[in-house]
Design a protein around this motif. Structure first.
Motif, short mmCIF file in Angstrom:
data_model
loop_
_atom_site.label_atom_id
_atom_site.label_comp_id
_atom_site.label_asym_id
_atom_site.label_seq_id
_atom_site.Cartn_x
_atom_site.Cartn_y
_atom_site.Cartn_z
N VAL A 64 0.87 -1.18 0.00
CA VAL A 64 0.00 0.00 0.00
C VAL A 64 0.90 1.22 0.00
N ALA A 65 0.31 2.39 -0.27
CA ALA A 65 1.10 3.63 -0.25
C ALA A 65 1.56 3.91 1.18
N VAL A 66 2.72 4.54 1.29
CA VAL A 66 3.29 4.75 2.63
C VAL A 66 2.34 5.53 3.53
N GLU A 67 1.57 6.47 2.96
CA GLU A 67 0.67 7.26 3.80
C GLU A 67 -0.53 6.44 4.29
N GLU A 68 -0.68 5.23 3.76
CA GLU A 68 -1.79 4.38 4.22
C GLU A 68 -1.37 3.42 5.34
N ALA A 116 6.40 1.69 12.90
CA ALA A 116 6.86 1.73 11.51
C ALA A 116 8.37 1.64 11.50
N ALA A 117 8.86 0.92 10.52
CA ALA A 117 10.32 0.79 10.39
C ALA A 117 10.90 2.09 9.86
N PRO A 118 12.14 2.41 10.28
CA PRO A 118 12.81 3.56 9.66
C PRO A 118 13.03 3.21 8.19
N ALA A 119 12.34 3.90 7.31
CA ALA A 119 12.23 3.43 5.94
C ALA A 119 13.32 3.92 4.99
N ALA A 120 14.06 4.94 5.40
CA ALA A 120 14.92 5.65 4.45
C ALA A 120 15.72 4.74 3.52
N ASP A 121 16.48 3.81 4.09
CA ASP A 121 17.35 3.01 3.22
C ASP A 121 16.74 1.65 2.90
N GLN A 122 15.46 1.50 3.16
CA GLN A 122 14.83 0.21 2.90
C GLN A 122 14.21 0.20 1.50
N PRO A 123 14.25 -0.95 0.83
CA PRO A 123 13.68 -1.01 -0.52
C PRO A 123 12.17 -0.83 -0.52
N SER A 124 11.51 -1.25 0.57
CA SER A 124 10.06 -1.05 0.62
C SER A 124 9.69 -0.73 2.06
N PHE A 125 8.49 -0.17 2.23
CA PHE A 125 8.06 0.20 3.57
C PHE A 125 7.48 -1.02 4.28
N TRP A 126 7.67 -1.05 5.56
CA TRP A 126 7.11 -2.17 6.32
C TRP A 126 6.86 -1.71 7.75
N VAL A 127 6.08 -2.50 8.46
CA VAL A 127 5.76 -2.17 9.85
C VAL A 127 5.85 -3.44 10.70
N VAL A 128 5.91 -3.21 12.01
CA VAL A 128 5.80 -4.31 12.96
C VAL A 128 4.49 -4.10 13.72
N GLU A 182 -4.97 -4.40 0.94
CA GLU A 182 -4.17 -4.13 -0.27
C GLU A 182 -5.05 -4.06 -1.51
N GLN A 183 -6.15 -4.83 -1.46
CA GLN A 183 -7.02 -4.88 -2.64
C GLN A 183 -8.09 -3.79 -2.62
N GLY A 184 -7.90 -2.79 -1.77
CA GLY A 184 -8.80 -1.64 -1.78
C GLY A 184 -9.97 -1.77 -0.83
N LEU A 219 -16.55 10.96 17.76
CA LEU A 219 -17.27 10.80 16.49
C LEU A 219 -16.73 9.62 15.67
N GLY A 220 -15.67 8.97 16.19
CA GLY A 220 -15.09 7.82 15.50
C GLY A 220 -13.90 8.21 14.65
N PRO A 221 -13.14 7.20 14.20
CA PRO A 221 -11.96 7.48 13.37
C PRO A 221 -12.34 7.78 11.92
N ASP A 222 -11.53 8.62 11.27
CA ASP A 222 -11.75 8.87 9.84
C ASP A 222 -10.94 7.86 9.02
N THR A 223 -10.91 8.04 7.71
CA THR A 223 -10.27 7.02 6.87
C THR A 223 -8.76 6.96 7.07
N ASN A 224 -8.20 7.97 7.73
CA ASN A 224 -6.77 7.91 8.04
C ASN A 224 -6.52 7.39 9.45
N GLY A 225 -7.58 7.01 10.13
CA GLY A 225 -7.42 6.47 11.48
C GLY A 225 -7.37 7.56 12.53
#
Ligand code: BTN
Length: 254
Positions: A64-68, A116-128, A182-184, A219-225
């Protein structure tokens, strides 16, 4: 799929970060029987005695996009809430308290710490995604100040759980839900999350990390949490992070 099993560690999130940096695959689990420095949100500790709970962290590499990526907390919360709902005794209500607490009849049974992992030198973004579940505690095992606020699967489900089976079940369901994301499918995930939302429409107070306080109706979370809260004057506040207390309930220990 790989599971790193540790008798003891500082924090499975720390170990999973290390595994992720070394290239561990999507879905790798790091599971420990005890943690000497288990972490909760907002710098709190997570009590992690051997024999009490499940302490597991997953390396996730969602496409997914990093902002997601922040949405993963809600995805993981929904997975855990569903799974626990399927196991509780009749009359127990499972809820989610933004952003990541799973409650049974208002008492916390599980928490999630996504880092979130420190992404700078990583080939892709990932989280724990680190998950702590109170599994085997009896009431007497909780300190006095937590007895009104915490519970365990043993107390609410009336049965014993094999930790290794819980790890496998959580991973299967988490990976399936990440695929849906991932599939939207996030809009559907959020709709379902809202059905578990135990803050929605209720008076609450949020203490932010900087000590500022917002009181109002959730009021609950928005689509960005991000949690939206309407104060008495009608202004809507966006809460990124903080400690939430429902009006009329004891403050959580800091
Ligand atoms: C919270 O509710 O504040 C989040 C608690 C998360 C605890 C889990 S236990 C496994 C993983 N390792 C940690 O150090 N923390 C998470």
């Amino acid at each position: 799929m790989k599971t790193v099993f540790l008798e003891t560690t500082t924090s499975t999130n720390t170990e999973a970060m290390r595994s992720g940096e070394q290239g561990a695959a999507h879905g790798t689990a790091v599971w420990a029987l005890e943690q000497s420095a288990g972490r909760g949100r907002l710098g709190k500790t997570w009590s992690s005695r051997r024999g009490d709970g499940l302490y597991v962290s997953f390396v996730l590499r969602p496409q997914v996009a990093v902002e997601e990526l922040a949405r993963i907390t809600l995805v993981a919360g929904l997975v855990l809430a569903r799974l626990i709902r399927a196991k509780v005794l009749p009359g127990r209500e499972v809820g989610l308290k933004w952003p990541n607490d799973v409650l049974i009849n208002g008492k916390k049974v599980a928490g999630i710490l996504v880092e979130a992992a420190p992404a700078a030198d990583q080939p892709s973004f990932w989280v724990v995604a680190g998950i702590g579940v109170n599994v085997r505690q009896q009431l007497k095992d909780f300190p006095d100040h937590l007895r009104q606020q915490a519970t365990s699967l043993r107390l609410e489900c009336g049965q014993e759980f094999e930790l290794s089976l819980l790890v496998a079940e959580i991973r299967d369901k988490l990976l399936a839900e990440v695929t849906r994301f991932e599939q939207g499918g996030f809009a559907d995930i959020l709709d379902e999350w809202r059905m578990f939302d135990c803050l929605q429409g209720r008076e609450m107070e949020c203490v932010a990390v900087d000590g500022s306080v917002v009181s109002g109706v959730a009021l609950g979370p928005d689509t960005n949490g991000i949690l939206h809260v309407r104060d008495r004057a009608g202004a809507v506040h966006e809460i990124l992070s903080g400690d939430i207390t429902l009006a009329g309930t004891p403050k959580p220990p800091r």
